[in-house]
Design a protein around this motif. Structure first.
Motif, PDB file in Angstrom:
ATOM      1  N   ALA A  32       0.836  -1.206   0.000  1.00  0.00           N
ATOM      2  CA  ALA A  32       0.000   0.000   0.000  1.00  0.00           C
ATOM      3  C   ALA A  32       0.866   1.250   0.000  1.00  0.00           C
ATOM      4  O   ALA A  32       0.638   2.194  -0.771  1.00  0.00           O
ATOM      5  N   VAL A  33       1.893   1.270   0.848  1.00  0.00           N
ATOM      6  CA  VAL A  33       2.756   2.452   0.925  1.00  0.00           C
ATOM      7  C   VAL A  33       3.625   2.554  -0.328  1.00  0.00           C
ATOM      8  O   VAL A  33       3.880   3.649  -0.831  1.00  0.00           O
ATOM      9  N   LEU A  34       4.035   1.398  -0.866  1.00  0.00           N
ATOM     10  CA  LEU A  34       4.832   1.409  -2.100  1.00  0.00           C
ATOM     11  C   LEU A  34       3.983   1.882  -3.290  1.00  0.00           C
ATOM     12  O   LEU A  34       4.458   2.646  -4.144  1.00  0.00           O
ATOM     13  N   HIS A  35       2.724   1.467  -3.342  1.00  0.00           N
ATOM     14  CA  HIS A  35       1.830   1.966  -4.394  1.00  0.00           C
ATOM     15  C   HIS A  35       1.551   3.458  -4.215  1.00  0.00           C
ATOM     16  O   HIS A  35       1.380   4.186  -5.195  1.00  0.00           O
ATOM     17  N   TYR A  36       1.489   3.886  -2.987  1.00  0.00           N
ATOM     18  CA  TYR A  36       1.325   5.327  -2.715  1.00  0.00           C
ATOM     19  C   TYR A  36       2.499   6.089  -3.324  1.00  0.00           C
ATOM     20  O   TYR A  36       2.313   7.086  -4.028  1.00  0.00           O
ATOM     21  N   TRP A  73       4.386   5.016  -5.733  1.00  0.00           N
ATOM     22  CA  TRP A  73       4.380   4.805  -7.187  1.00  0.00           C
ATOM     23  C   TRP A  73       3.376   5.709  -7.893  1.00  0.00           C
ATOM     24  O   TRP A  73       3.650   6.280  -8.943  1.00  0.00           O
ATOM     25  N   HIS A  74       2.207   5.851  -7.286  1.00  0.00           N
ATOM     26  CA  HIS A  74       1.135   6.600  -7.963  1.00  0.00           C
ATOM     27  C   HIS A  74       1.084   8.079  -7.595  1.00  0.00           C
ATOM     28  O   HIS A  74       0.517   8.874  -8.332  1.00  0.00           O
ATOM     29  N   GLU A  91      13.995   2.378  -9.736  1.00  0.00           N
ATOM     30  CA  GLU A  91      15.115   2.449  -8.784  1.00  0.00           C
ATOM     31  C   GLU A  91      14.600   2.782  -7.387  1.00  0.00           C
ATOM     32  O   GLU A  91      15.115   2.295  -6.380  1.00  0.00           O
ATOM     33  N   GLY A  92      13.590   3.636  -7.343  1.00  0.00           N
ATOM     34  CA  GLY A  92      12.986   3.976  -6.061  1.00  0.00           C
ATOM     35  C   GLY A  92      12.353   2.754  -5.408  1.00  0.00           C
ATOM     36  O   GLY A  92      12.434   2.569  -4.189  1.00  0.00           O
ATOM     37  N   VAL A  93      11.728   1.908  -6.219  1.00  0.00           N
ATOM     38  CA  VAL A  93      11.126   0.682  -5.682  1.00  0.00           C
ATOM     39  C   VAL A  93      12.207  -0.200  -5.061  1.00  0.00           C
ATOM     40  O   VAL A  93      12.032  -0.768  -3.975  1.00  0.00           O
ATOM     41  N   VAL A  94      13.352  -0.288  -5.742  1.00  0.00           N
ATOM     42  CA  VAL A  94      14.465  -1.096  -5.214  1.00  0.00           C
ATOM     43  C   VAL A  94      14.941  -0.509  -3.883  1.00  0.00           C
ATOM     44  O   VAL A  94      15.125  -1.231  -2.895  1.00  0.00           O
ATOM     45  N   THR A  95      15.123   0.802  -3.855  1.00  0.00           N
ATOM     46  CA  THR A  95      15.556   1.468  -2.618  1.00  0.00           C
ATOM     47  C   THR A  95      14.567   1.213  -1.490  1.00  0.00           C
ATOM     48  O   THR A  95      14.941   0.891  -0.353  1.00  0.00           O
ATOM     49  N   PHE A  96      13.281   1.329  -1.803  1.00  0.00           N
ATOM     50  CA  PHE A  96      12.217   1.121  -0.811  1.00  0.00           C
ATOM     51  C   PHE A  96      12.307  -0.280  -0.220  1.00  0.00           C
ATOM     52  O   PHE A  96      12.336  -0.462   1.011  1.00  0.00           O
TER      53      PHE A  96
END
Ligand code: SF4
Length: 486
Positions: free
Chosen positions: A327-331, A333-334, A342-347
């Motif tokens: 949920a926080v990762l989709h927040y 992303w969107h 790259e941000g997803v990897v960092t997260f």
């Protein structure tokens, strides 16, 4: 050797400790039998579930997961539809396809035992596997534990057993852990750490972010291509899970509580009214639908409903809490203009590092420390991940993670009907928004704060130890007894 990516396993719903772990354990049992050439000698298998597995195992699908594992399936690839029907399929002729190669007798009522009066002292989620030959002689016997987050540990057939409400004698529980420096990462990892303070100090000393430090550890033993591919798979499954949850045609969740699936209708409404104020709608609608928080709720509900429905899921770090990090990762992303892969990897690397600290120094198992270990840990991990992609310093990331767990301390586990539905599904949405709020507070400060993440994790461990057994995934306390099942 431990990888922080172990905090994100591809599995199936509804529970990492009661579904994923038992399936992995059953698979490990038959794999070891196959390695010892015992499969052909086996005519019957008996499984005994103890402690929390016996008390809430039916609602969590532990029996079906174990049967699927005995057939040689693993959570990442098992056909989720087959799993939902496996009990009925085996009952057609009272057989089971052991390791996928040998059909043996399996009478569910005789061979799947829920021992509701005893538990293993080492851990509340113990299980015993016994294989017999045609004459009823014992061919093999193994004890396994599902220790949270889909992780398992092998025990011994003569491990100490105690009454279901008894406290384990000192020194017998897995919770009695050694202190000291971590070797969990293996000898080649350049930056091993075992506490939040060590982690931040290493980042400072080597001028690395938490994600960069974790990346260096991960790629010390595996190729960068492989690590990146594993992270991409986690992110893909999380996205698919949100999509499935938002578009499911099922009206309600299985298990008998008749809990409706809310994500599909919520998605339709949010998607069509995403610009409510500009279109002159009421302030009430704006409050309900236009805020980012409404979308975060939706993402969390979508994943948690998929989990409750037995769908494909990423444990993060458990299934019960699997909605929070997506949920926080989709927040991110969107809603962030500059969001990228790259941000997803960092997260995920940052969140994984924090999850490792919870697993190592306390627990991520609701049966061991209550829901603070599941939802609390996930909230803390998600806060760390978001703070990292917003450019937080290691101190600010640690601060966000600390706020994320501090306000979940003491949270009990009391699932109604032993199902991962009430309070679990809404709790994921609440914790996802708490994580974002934690980041807001941490990022407006300079990272200095009074309570450290290590102190909060230790407090969580001690609180879990003191928590009455009925609040630790037994469905014998809290909402589970005050909400009458129809
Ligand atoms: S109450 Fe929390 S710990 Fe218990 S099953 Fe639900 S999510 Fe897991």
């Amino acid at each position: 050797m431990f990888s922080v990516l172990d905090m994100f396993k591809i599995g199936v719903g509804p529970s990492s400790s009661h579904t994923v772990g038992p399936m992995v354990a059953a698979h490990a049992f038959v794999s070891s039998m196959r390695d010892s050439d015992l499969i052909d000698r086996t005519a019957r298998v008996k499984v005994t579930l103890y402690g929390s597995l016996s008390l809430t195992g039916l609602g969590h699908g532990t029996d079906r997961a174990v049967m699927a594992g005995l057939e040689g399936n693993v959570p990442a690839t098992v056909d989720t539809q087959h799993m939902l029907r496996i009990r009925e399929t085996c009952a057609l002729d009272d057989t089971l396809n052991l390791a996928g190669v040998r059909r043996i007798g399996f009478d569910y009522d005789r061979d799947m035992v829920f021992d509701r009066w005893r538990r293993m002292a080492a851990h509340p989620n113990g299980m015993r596997f016994q294989a017999f030959d045609d004459d009823g002689n014992l061919v093999d016997e193994q004890v396994w534990y599902s220790i949270g987050g889909g992780f398992i540990r092998r025990g011994a057939p003569d491990d100490l057993m105690i009454g279901i409400h008894d406290k384990p004698p000192e020194g017998t529980s897995f919770a009695d852990r050694d202190e000291g420096s971590s070797t969990d990462f293996g000898p080649d990892a350049p930056y091993p750490f075992s506490s939040g303070s060590e982690l931040v100090a290493l980042c400072r000393e080597h001028h690395l972010s938490i994600a960069e430090l974790v990346w260096a550890n991960e790629t010390a033993t595996r190729s960068a291509v492989q690590v990146r591919a594993d992270i991409d798979t986690v992110w893909r499954v999380m996205r698919e899970c949100v999509d499935h949850g938002c578009t499911s045609a099922e009206q309600s969740l299985p298990g008998g509580l008749d809990v409706p699936r809310r994500a599909p209708r919520m998605y339709e409404r949010l998607a069509s009214n995403s610009d409510v104020l500009k279109r002159g709608r009421s302030r009430r609608d704006a409050v309900l639908e236009s805020s980012d928080a409404a979308w975060v709720n939706l993402f969390a509900l979508a994943v948690s409903e998929e989990n409750a429905g037995g769908g494909r899921i990423v444990t993060a770090p458990t299934n019960g809490s699997a909605g929070i990090i997506p949920a926080v990762l989709h927040y991110y992303w969107h809603f962030m203009d500059d969001a990228n892969e790259e941000g997803v990897v960092t997260f995920l690397l940052t969140a994984g590092a924090i999850g490792y600290l919870f697993k190592r120094n306390a627990s991520i198992s609701g049966a061991e420390v209550g829901c603070q270990g599941e939802v609390g840990s996930a909230c803390s991990m998600a806060a760390a991940g978001l703070a990292a992609v917003l450019g937080g310093t290691p101190e600010q990331v640690e601060n966000a993670a600390e706020i994320g767990i501090e306000h979940n301390l003491g949270l009990t586990c009391d699932p109604v009907g032993g199902l991962v539905q009430i309070p679990c599904i809404e709790r994921n949405a609440m914790a996802a928004n708490t994580a974002i709020n934690a980041v807001r507070m941490a990022m407006l400060g300079d990272g200095s704060h009074i309570v450290t993440l290590d102190q909060a994790i230790e407090t969580m461990r001690e609180t879990g130890e003191d928590m009455m057994a009925k609040y630790k995934e037994t469905s014998k306390g809290g909402l589970a007894v005050n909400v009458v099942e129809c």
